[in-house]
Write an enzyme that holds these catalytic residues in place. Sequence first.
Site, PDB file in Angstrom:
ATOM      1  N   ASP A 295      -0.554  -2.598   2.615  1.00 45.95           N
ATOM      2  CA  ASP A 295       0.097  -3.364   1.548  1.00 45.95           C
ATOM      3  C   ASP A 295       1.610  -3.222   1.662  1.00 45.95           C
ATOM      4  OD1 ASP A 295       0.463  -4.936  -0.673  1.00 45.95           O
ATOM      5  OD2 ASP A 295      -0.881  -3.797  -1.958  1.00 45.95           O
TER       6      ASP A 295
ATOM      7  N   LYS B 101      -1.436  10.163   2.520  1.00 44.48           N
ATOM      8  CA  LYS B 101      -0.051  10.181   3.008  1.00 44.48           C
ATOM      9  C   LYS B 101       0.876  10.649   1.890  1.00 44.48           C
ATOM     10  CE  LYS B 101      -0.327   5.787   3.838  1.00 44.48           C
ATOM     11  NZ  LYS B 101       0.038   4.390   4.127  1.00 44.48           N
TER      12      LYS B 101
ATOM     13  N   ASP C  20       0.640   1.092   7.912  1.00 42.69           N
ATOM     14  CA  ASP C  20       0.349   0.904   6.495  1.00 42.69           C
ATOM     15  C   ASP C  20      -0.055  -0.550   6.275  1.00 42.69           C
ATOM     16  OD1 ASP C  20       0.226   1.556   3.731  1.00 42.69           O
ATOM     17  OD2 ASP C  20       2.209   0.685   3.451  1.00 42.69           O
TER      18      ASP C  20
ATOM     19  N   ASP D 284       6.206   0.767   4.703  1.00 45.58           N
ATOM     20  CA  ASP D 284       7.231   0.178   3.839  1.00 45.58           C
ATOM     21  C   ASP D 284       7.712   1.151   2.768  1.00 45.58           C
ATOM     22  OD1 ASP D 284       4.708   0.000   2.415  1.00 45.58           O
ATOM     23  OD2 ASP D 284       5.743  -1.301   0.990  1.00 45.58           O
TER      24      ASP D 284
END
Length: 267
Positions: A9, A178, A7, A203
């Site tokens: 950000d 996702k 991922d 995250d």
Amino acid sequence: MYGYLIDMDGVIYRGTELIEGADNFIKTLLEHDIPFLFLTNNSQRSRRDIVMKLRQMGINVGEKHIFTCAMATARFLAEQKAGGTAYVVGDSGLTTALHRNGYSIVDKKPDYVVVGETRTFSFEMLEAATNMILDGAKLIATNLDPNCPTQSGTRPGCGAIVALLEEATGTKAFSLGKPSPIMMRAARKELGLSSNETVMIGDTMSTDIMGGVQMGYRTILVLSGGTRCDELGDYAFQPDLVVGSVADINPREVSFNIEEYTLLSAS
């Protein structure tokens, strides 16, 4: 050795700020030819735009390292109906992906209404989309993220726009981002890996980690973004590892013995 779906950000950067150590982590992957893809639920930017943003932060990767929910959406639609048409509520990253997969963007009688992130939509666009869906167009979401972090705070995400259209039409959207297995599987195949060779680093529990768990991938949660350590008990599934950031991961020698890692609280 594993390959990585990563991922962006909250894992590599926050907004426009590089997370400390992320550049060295990616440098290690590149130097040792470890397969990886950046996996993003943001459909706004094209792969080229994302590459440029990363290079400006000191991370030199190519377009082959980028896989977006817009790409997953466009490829899926091309498989479902080759040469189809779409009405798009979204930005250039989405329209570019659709064009590259043989789709035409129209404003009348589309096969699909496709929704992605955007700051430029109007009520008139939503009204048009509503009537197209009621007239038979299928509702497609690039992702269902309800909001997106920005430098100035939080803005409504693709999922918020989709929710409005769902309520207005009584139709449920089909989402490709996702944690959709369609996107997660397509990204793994892009790397040529098997499920047990694949690690998802993210995250966010409800997208990155859930998607990885559902596909049978190894999962690593980093606490540099949207999830705090004290929130893990809220979920029925758990990541294989929890670390402070990607700076705490040695991709050449990653071990899934949890005792080798320190669970860091987000303070």
